[in-house]
Scaffold this motif. Structure first.
Motif, PDB file in Angstrom:
ATOM      1  N   HIS A   7       0.819  -1.209   0.000  1.00 50.89           N
ATOM      2  CA  HIS A   7       0.000   0.000   0.000  1.00 50.89           C
ATOM      3  C   HIS A   7       0.854   1.260   0.000  1.00 50.89           C
ATOM      4  CE1 HIS A   7      -4.141   1.563   0.497  1.00 50.89           C
ATOM      5  NE2 HIS A   7      -3.470   2.654   0.834  1.00 50.89           N
ATOM      6  N   ASP A   9       0.405   5.351  -1.605  1.00 45.34           N
ATOM      7  CA  ASP A   9      -0.391   6.341  -2.350  1.00 45.34           C
ATOM      8  C   ASP A   9       0.520   7.193  -3.236  1.00 45.34           C
ATOM      9  OD1 ASP A   9      -2.693   5.457  -1.029  1.00 45.34           O
ATOM     10  OD2 ASP A   9      -2.443   6.908   0.594  1.00 45.34           O
ATOM     11  N   GLU A 134      -8.287   2.264  -3.937  1.00 51.70           N
ATOM     12  CA  GLU A 134      -8.693   2.454  -2.546  1.00 51.70           C
ATOM     13  C   GLU A 134      -9.906   3.382  -2.505  1.00 51.70           C
ATOM     14  OE1 GLU A 134      -6.747   3.666   1.773  1.00 51.70           O
ATOM     15  OE2 GLU A 134      -5.827   4.447  -0.054  1.00 51.70           O
ATOM     16  N   HIS A 218      -3.669  -2.810   4.235  1.00 50.20           N
ATOM     17  CA  HIS A 218      -3.045  -2.020   5.310  1.00 50.20           C
ATOM     18  C   HIS A 218      -4.022  -1.874   6.473  1.00 50.20           C
ATOM     19  CE1 HIS A 218      -5.472   0.848   3.181  1.00 50.20           C
ATOM     20  NE2 HIS A 218      -5.058   1.902   3.849  1.00 50.20           N
ATOM     21  N   ALA A 253       0.353  -1.603   8.581  1.00 54.69           N
ATOM     22  CA  ALA A 253       0.632  -0.195   8.282  1.00 54.69           C
ATOM     23  C   ALA A 253       1.580   0.378   9.330  1.00 54.69           C
ATOM     24  CB  ALA A 253      -0.661   0.606   8.249  1.00 54.69           C
ATOM     25  N   ASP A 297       1.758   2.032   3.838  1.00 48.89           N
ATOM     26  CA  ASP A 297       0.992   3.278   3.688  1.00 48.89           C
ATOM     27  C   ASP A 297       1.863   4.505   3.909  1.00 48.89           C
ATOM     28  OD1 ASP A 297      -1.292   4.707   3.051  1.00 48.89           O
ATOM     29  OD2 ASP A 297      -2.119   4.660   5.073  1.00 48.89           O
ATOM     30  N   GLY A 300       1.035   8.320   3.335  1.00 43.19           N
ATOM     31  CA  GLY A 300      -0.410   8.308   3.138  1.00 43.19           C
ATOM     32  C   GLY A 300      -1.095   9.259   4.101  1.00 43.19           C
TER      33      GLY A 300
END
Length: 350
Positions: A7, A9, A134, A218, A253, A297, A300
């Motif tokens: 995960h 972003d 997501e 996550h 995460a 993450d 994120g």
């Protein structure tokens, strides 16, 4: 040893936050806005760029299609969507960003078995990319998933906060009629389900209606975070066991708030011991090491200030393996957590 992070972003950071992820982390941190108190409070100091990921070979990352609802309760910033058309356009802009990174040689798209095997065989010198959506609001209607599948999408989480498809974090509720239609099409196409962010009701409803592959990219353990805010963001032991029974994997995460219930807001208040505790709890529930892995993450909505003390940037993730070694873990079990578990599961979805 292959390293897999389920995960990141990446496109959101590039497009919404204006970060140049084709540069090094050190270069990115020199950007003037990155150093302001306001920026650090909202986004945090950069930890992850494409060259940073490329420092570890072989590696695979799940790059998200994550778009921000205009009404979201969050410190995240940037362009947000208020209509299905806006969500659609922003989602495709992120997809096109990933396609550009693949075209210029920063990433290698994994949407079929040969592409996955090329990474495993070290025939690719750049990190592999598996696309993960997501929050499903980027789909104006469920049948748009057909076009997304053709473009390479292989994993989808219907919720973030609430979406038109499902109840989510901080927004309890079931799957909507659209959500049920979407799950049916996902199963038909072979798109996997990401249980992260699903509200309790929508989670159990999804497991009842969806028989395809399911994992949580996550999502940390609720039982280790008693008293923490946003309990619905974490997986109960019953939810973890349900994912395990479906041969799924849970990615841990690295946000400090998701690792220590009494986190005081400082970086050093959380260490890799808290990460190991999350990992070992899932292993205890499973009776083996085959159902837990990494879904960092990183970047994120939080940066270096809000991740464990020992982690400064993405290339530090192997330190989690060293922490497991210090706990007496065998090498094969550590390899499961750092990448092999996700690799096994990816075999089912590409």
């Amino acid at each position: 040893m292959i390293l897999v992070d389920a995960h990141l972003d990446l496109a959101y950071n590039a497009i919404n936050l204006g970060r140049d992820l084709t540069q090094t982390v050190d270069h990115g941190r020199q950007r003037s806005t990155e150093q302001t108190a306001e920026w650090i409070a909202e986004a945090g100091t950069l930890t992850t760029t494409l060259p940073e990921i490329g420092l570890h070979t072989p590696s695979i990352v799940c790059g998200t299609i994550f778009i921000l609802p205009a009404e979201a309760q969050t410190t995240l910033d940037g362009v947000a969507y208020a209509t299905p058309d806006e969500a659609h356009d922003q989602a495709w802009e992120q997809l096109n960003w990933y396609k550009q990174q693949c075209a210029t040689g920063f990433l290698h798209l994994i949407d079929n078995q040969p592409a996955l095997q090329a990474i495993q065989a070290r025939n690719q010198s750049v990190p592999g990319l598996l696309l993960l959506m997501e929050g499903a609001d980027g789909l104006r209607t469920p049948d748009e998933l057909i076009e997304w599948y053709a473009a390479g999408l292989r994993w989808l989480g219907p919720a973030w906060q609430a979406t038109r498809y499902a109840g989510g974090t901080g927004a309890p509720g079931p799957l909507t009629t659209l959500g049920l239609e979407l799950l049916e099409l996902m199963q038909k196409l072979g798109v996997a389900l990401d249980a992260s962010h699903l509200a309790e009701e929508s989670f159990w409803q999804a497991l009842e209606h969806f028989q395809g592959p399911i994992s949580a990219s996550h999502s940390n353990c609720r039982s280790l975070l008693a008293g923490a805010n946003h309990q619905d963001r974490y997986l109960s032991d019953a939810m973890i066991k349900a994912i395990i029974e479906r041969d799924g994997v849970i990615g841990i995460a690295l946000y400090n708030r998701m690792l220590r219930a009494d986190w005081d807001g400082s970086k050093n208040h959380v260490t890799l011991e808290h990460v190991v505790a999350q990992i070992e709890h899932i292993c205890q529930l499973a009776g083996n090491t085959q159902h837990v892995a990494l879904g960092s993450d990183l970047d994120g909505g939080f940066g270096v200030e809000m991740i464990p003390a020992e982690i400064d940037r993405w290339s530090d993730l192997p330190k989690i393996g060293k922490a497991l070694t210090e706990r007496g873990w065998p090498e094969n079990d550590i390899a499961n957590v750092l990448g092999q578990n996700w690799l096994r599961w990816f075999q089912r979805i590409v």
